[in-house]
Design a protein around this motif. Structure first.
Motif, PDB file in Angstrom:
ATOM      1  N   MET A  48       0.768  -1.260   0.010  1.00  0.00           N
ATOM      2  CA  MET A  48      -0.050  -0.075  -0.078  1.00  0.00           C
ATOM      3  C   MET A  48       0.880   1.368   0.035  1.00  0.00           C
ATOM      4  N   MET A  49       1.860   1.160   0.713  1.00  0.00           N
ATOM      5  CA  MET A  49       3.022   2.293   0.777  1.00  0.00           C
ATOM      6  C   MET A  49       3.629   2.567  -0.540  1.00  0.00           C
ATOM      7  N   GLY A  50       3.853   1.487  -1.222  1.00  0.00           N
ATOM      8  CA  GLY A  50       4.358   1.876  -2.498  1.00  0.00           C
ATOM      9  C   GLY A  50       3.345   2.298  -3.524  1.00  0.00           C
ATOM     10  N   LEU A  51       2.069   2.047  -3.371  1.00  0.00           N
ATOM     11  CA  LEU A  51       1.158   2.440  -4.288  1.00  0.00           C
ATOM     12  C   LEU A  51       0.898   3.960  -4.121  1.00  0.00           C
ATOM     13  N   ALA A  52       1.010   4.259  -2.865  1.00  0.00           N
ATOM     14  CA  ALA A  52       0.682   5.741  -2.477  1.00  0.00           C
ATOM     15  C   ALA A  52       1.989   6.584  -2.877  1.00  0.00           C
ATOM     16  N   TYR A  53       2.960   6.044  -2.852  1.00  0.00           N
ATOM     17  CA  TYR A  53       4.331   6.585  -3.352  1.00  0.00           C
ATOM     18  C   TYR A  53       4.370   6.819  -4.648  1.00  0.00           C
ATOM     19  N   GLN A  73       1.577   6.823  -6.773  1.00  0.00           N
ATOM     20  CA  GLN A  73       0.598   7.694  -6.951  1.00  0.00           C
ATOM     21  C   GLN A  73       1.372   9.418  -6.837  1.00  0.00           C
ATOM     22  N   PHE A  74       1.889   9.500  -5.827  1.00  0.00           N
ATOM     23  CA  PHE A  74       2.304  10.938  -5.301  1.00  0.00           C
ATOM     24  C   PHE A  74       3.580  11.387  -6.150  1.00  0.00           C
ATOM     25  N   ARG A  75       4.227  10.436  -6.715  1.00  0.00           N
ATOM     26  CA  ARG A  75       5.344  10.913  -7.723  1.00  0.00           C
ATOM     27  C   ARG A  75       4.769  11.072  -8.827  1.00  0.00           C
ATOM     28  N   THR A  76       3.675  10.487  -9.302  1.00  0.00           N
ATOM     29  CA  THR A  76       2.936  10.586 -10.746  1.00  0.00           C
ATOM     30  C   THR A  76       2.145  11.889 -10.739  1.00  0.00           C
ATOM     31  N   ILE A  77       1.691  12.326  -9.634  1.00  0.00           N
ATOM     32  CA  ILE A  77       1.026  13.631  -9.570  1.00  0.00           C
ATOM     33  C   ILE A  77       2.090  14.838  -9.537  1.00  0.00           C
ATOM     34  N   SER A  78       3.157  14.671  -8.737  1.00  0.00           N
ATOM     35  CA  SER A  78       4.199  15.536  -8.536  1.00  0.00           C
ATOM     36  C   SER A  78       4.987  15.581  -9.963  1.00  0.00           C
ATOM     37  N   ILE A 106       1.214  17.951  -1.755  1.00  0.00           N
ATOM     38  CA  ILE A 106       1.438  17.359  -0.186  1.00  0.00           C
ATOM     39  C   ILE A 106       0.109  17.707   0.406  1.00  0.00           C
ATOM     40  N   GLU A 107      -0.104  18.946   0.476  1.00  0.00           N
ATOM     41  CA  GLU A 107      -1.378  19.404   1.219  1.00  0.00           C
ATOM     42  C   GLU A 107      -2.644  18.620   0.622  1.00  0.00           C
ATOM     43  N   GLN A 108      -2.617  18.715  -0.877  1.00  0.00           N
ATOM     44  CA  GLN A 108      -4.007  18.016  -1.456  1.00  0.00           C
ATOM     45  C   GLN A 108      -3.794  16.537  -1.058  1.00  0.00           C
ATOM     46  N   PHE A 109      -2.594  15.840  -1.265  1.00  0.00           N
ATOM     47  CA  PHE A 109      -2.373  14.415  -1.356  1.00  0.00           C
ATOM     48  C   PHE A 109      -2.878  14.067   0.114  1.00  0.00           C
ATOM     49  N   PHE A 110      -2.526  14.746   1.178  1.00  0.00           N
ATOM     50  CA  PHE A 110      -2.947  14.473   2.369  1.00  0.00           C
ATOM     51  C   PHE A 110      -4.340  14.849   3.094  1.00  0.00           C
TER      52      PHE A 110
END
Length: 136
Positions: A1-6, A8-13, A104-108
């Motif tokens: 799950m952490m890998g998926l979150a990471y 997704q965050f990298r893709t958005i960034s 980061i604010e939007q992601f969290f």
């Protein structure tokens, strides 16, 4: 799950940084290391990013093409390539930091402040000090 979150965050960034500033999250990492340390040999940047030399060379070449980093040879060691962030690179780094902070604010946003704090504390327990990459 952490890998998926990471991932997704990298893709958005990466999408935001690419469309707004024509850089990647990896380039931002290089700019952060150089802004923090000042002039570094290319090998020092590779170590700071914890990346292979060949990947760092490609990253540096792309940053040089964009005018974000300058390279010069050492006076004492002609083989050593020293890197420094340019004024344009520093400006782009600061703009990128603002963009990533917003992401980061939007992601969290779905998490409460208590959940964010718990997540951060749990991740700190999992990260080994000798592996931690500063600034991320």
């Amino acid at each position: 799950m952490m890998g998926l979150a990471y991932k997704q965050f990298r893709t958005i960034s990466n999408q935001a940084l690419s469309s707004k500033l024509d850089i990647s999250i990896e380039m931002l990492g290089a700019l952060r290391v150089l802004a923090h340390h000042g002039e570094l040999p290319q090998q020092g940047l590779a170590e700071g990013l914890q990346r292979e030399r060949s990947a760092t060379k490609r990253l540096v070449d792309n940053c040089i093409k964009r005018g974000l980093i300058e390279a010069h040879r050492s006076e004492t060691n002609k083989k050593a390539k020293y890197l420094v962030i340019t004024e344009k690179g520093l400006k782009i780094k600061n703009e990128a930091d603002e963009i990533v902070t917003e992401i980061i604010e939007q992601f969290f946003a779905p998490l409460t402040l208590e959940e964010r704090s718990s997540l951060l504390n749990l991740c700190r327990k999992l990260i080994k000090d000798d592996v931690y990459l500063g600034g991320y």
